[in-house]
Write an enzyme that holds these catalytic residues in place. Structure first.
Site, PDB file in Angstrom:
ATOM      1  N   GLU A 181       0.804  -1.229   0.000  1.00  0.00           N
ATOM      2  CA  GLU A 181       0.000   0.000   0.000  1.00  0.00           C
ATOM      3  C   GLU A 181       0.839   1.282   0.000  1.00  0.00           C
ATOM      4  OE1 GLU A 181      -3.053  -0.246   2.999  1.00  0.00           O
ATOM      5  OE2 GLU A 181      -3.957  -2.022   2.066  1.00  0.00           O
ATOM      6  N   GLU A 312      -5.874  -8.328  -0.142  1.00  0.00           N
ATOM      7  CA  GLU A 312      -6.413  -8.162   1.208  1.00  0.00           C
ATOM      8  C   GLU A 312      -7.918  -7.966   1.119  1.00  0.00           C
ATOM      9  OE1 GLU A 312      -4.752  -5.072   3.611  1.00  0.00           O
ATOM     10  OE2 GLU A 312      -2.650  -5.645   3.221  1.00  0.00           O
TER      11      GLU A 312
END
Length: 382
Positions: A181, A312
Site C-alpha cells: 500500500e 487483502e
C-alpha cells in the site's frame, strides 16, 4: 574418461539446484505445472510487527508462523502473504550514515526466510514475501531509500540481491512484493504526466500514513527494486499491493499508475515492472465502492495482460456476504487469488483466524480450468 567424469560431476555440483517448477504468470493467469492456479489463502502479515525475521528474532516467531502454515494447509488454502522488512525495525542493517550494509546485523535473515520457505514447501503452501510497508513508514533510513540513489543501491547490492540469490531456488516462493500500500505515504499532487498525477487521490484518503513521497519517487523505487530482483532471478514474480482499485486500472476514470510504461518511465529500467496486479479492498460504512473487486468481475478493470490478485479483504469489512461467499466470488469472477486479512487477528477490518480457516474451506480441492474460473487450489509444490 576419469577426468571427463570428474569435470561433469563438478559442473553438476556447481549448478543451481532449481526445482523444475515455479509459480508462473502468463497472460491473465497463474500457472504451476501447466495447470491454472488460484492463490487461496491469508495474510499472516506479521506475528511481531517488523521483527519476525533477522537478528535472531525468528527463533521466537518461527514456530507460530509454521503453525499458521499448518492451519492454512488444513483449511485447503495454498498461499500466505508475509511481511519482511516492514518499517526497517530489524532489517535491513543500516550504518550511521543511512547506507545498507547487510540484510541484518546478525545476518540471520536469509536463513530465517529459507527455513520458513522450506517448511511451507513441505505443506504445499506458497509464500509472498513483502519487503516494505508503504501504508506507514516512519523510519528515516527507509524513507531515504526513496530519495537517495546511492542509498537505494546499497540496499539492492548488500541486502536485496543476496536475498534473491539465496532464495531463488525455493519453489514455495510465489512472489516478491516491493511495497504494501504505497498510497499510504503518497504525497498527492498534480503532474502533466498522468502516471504521476495523483491529485484526485487526495479526496480519497491517500497519504493517511503521512504524505512523504510523490508518485514519481514511489514508481522509481519500485522500478529499481523490481529490476534488481529480475536481474538476480529472471523467473521471479514481482508485485505491489495497492490500497484499492483506484490506482491499478484505467477503467472507470481511474489511473493505473503501476502499468509497465509508468514504472519504466519513472525509473528507466525496462525489466523493473510488476508481473501481476494486486488490489486490496474493504467496505466503508458497510458498503463497497461501486467498482470494488467484489462488485465487478476482473475483466472490468481491463488489466488482462497480467494476473489480478485480491491481496487483502475481510468479511468484517464487507457487505455481510459471508467469508465463504467472498472466496467463491473471487474464484468464479476471473480473479487469480484472494487473501484474507489477517491471521494474527489484530487491528480493524481483521477476521478471526478461525473464520479465515472456515473461508478457505469453501475452495478446498477446487480445480476448474475453464475460462473465467480460478483453477487449481490444491497444489503439489515440488
Amino acid at each position: 574418461m576419469v577426468k571427463l567424469f570428474s569435470f561433469l560431476l563438478l559442473v553438476w555440483v556447481a549448478s543451481p539446484a532449481f526445482s523444475s517448477e515455479f509459480l508462473k504468470a502468463s497472460g491473465s493467469n497463474f500457472y504451476y505445472g501447466g495447470q491454472k492456479v488460484f492463490l487461496s489463502g491469508v495474510n499472516f502479515a506479521w506475528r511481531s510487527y517488523g521483527s519476525d525475521f533477522g537478528n535472531g528474532q525468528y527463533a521466537s516467531n518461527g514456530p507460530a508462523l509454521k503453525d499458521w502454515i499448518n492451519k492454512v494447509k488444513a483449511s485447503g488454502g495454498n498461499t500466505a502473504r508475509v511481511w519482511v522488512h516492514v518499517e526497517g525495525q530489524v532489517s535491513p542493517a543500516f550504518d550511521s550514515h543511512g547506507f545498507v550494509t547487510s540484510t541484518d546485523s546478525k545476518k540471520t535473515l536469509i536463513n530465517d526466510l529459507s527455513d520458513l520457505l522450506d517448511y511451507a514447501n513441505g505443506q504445499n503452501v506458497f509464500l509472498i514475501l513483502v519487503l516494505f510497508n508503504g501504508a506507514l513508514q516512519n523510519n528515516s533510513n527507509v524513507q531515504n531509500l526513496f530519495w537517495d540513489e546511492s542509498k537505494l543501491n546499497s540496499y539492492i547490492n548488500n541486502a536485496l540481491t543476496p536475498m534473491v540469490n539465496a532464495l531463488k531456488s525455493k519453489p514455495s516462493l510465489a512472489a516478491w512484493e516491493v511495497l504494501n500500500e504505497p498510497e499510504g505515504t503518497l504525497q498527492p499532487g498534480s503532474d502533466q504526466n498522468s502516471c504521476y498525477d495523483t491529485s484526485t487521490l487526495a479526496a480519497q484518503g491517500a497519504g493517511w500514513g503521512g504524505k512523504k513521497f510523490p508518485m514519481k519517487q514511489i514508481l522509481k523505487t519500485i522500478n529499481w527494486i523490481s529490476s534488481a530482483i529480475h536481474n538476480a532471478d529472471s523467473k521471479a514474480l514481482v508485485t505491489v499491493g495497492s490500497w484499492s482499485e483506484l490506482t491499478q486500472t484505467d477503467s472507470f476514470g481511474y489511473r493505473n499508475h503501476y502499468k509497465d510504461s509508468c514504472l519504466t518511465g519513472a525509473g528507466g529500467k525496462s525489466n523493473g515492472i510488476i508481473n501481476f496486479y494486486q488490489m486490496h479492498t474493504y467496505s466503508h460504512s458497510g458498503k463497497w465502492n461501486q467498482n470494488a473487486p467484489f462488485k465487478v468481475n476482473r475483466w472490468a478493470y481491463n488489466v488482462n495482460d497480467k494476473p489480478l490478485l485480491i491481496g487483502e479483504f475481510a468479511s468484517v469489512c464487507s457487505q455481510n456476504e459471508g467469508i465463504q461467499n467472498l472466496y467463491k466470488y473471487a474464484y468464479n469472477n476471473g480473479y487469480n487469488g484472494a487473501l484474507t486479512w489477517q491471521f494474527n487477528s489484530g487491528g480493524d477490518c481483521s477476521d478471526t483466524y478461525s473464520n479465515q480457516m472456515y473461508g478457505m474451506q469453501a475452495l478446498k480441492g477446487q480445480n476448474d480450468q475453464s475460462g473465467g474460473k480460478g483453477g487449481m487450489v490444491s497444489v503439489n509444490i515440488n
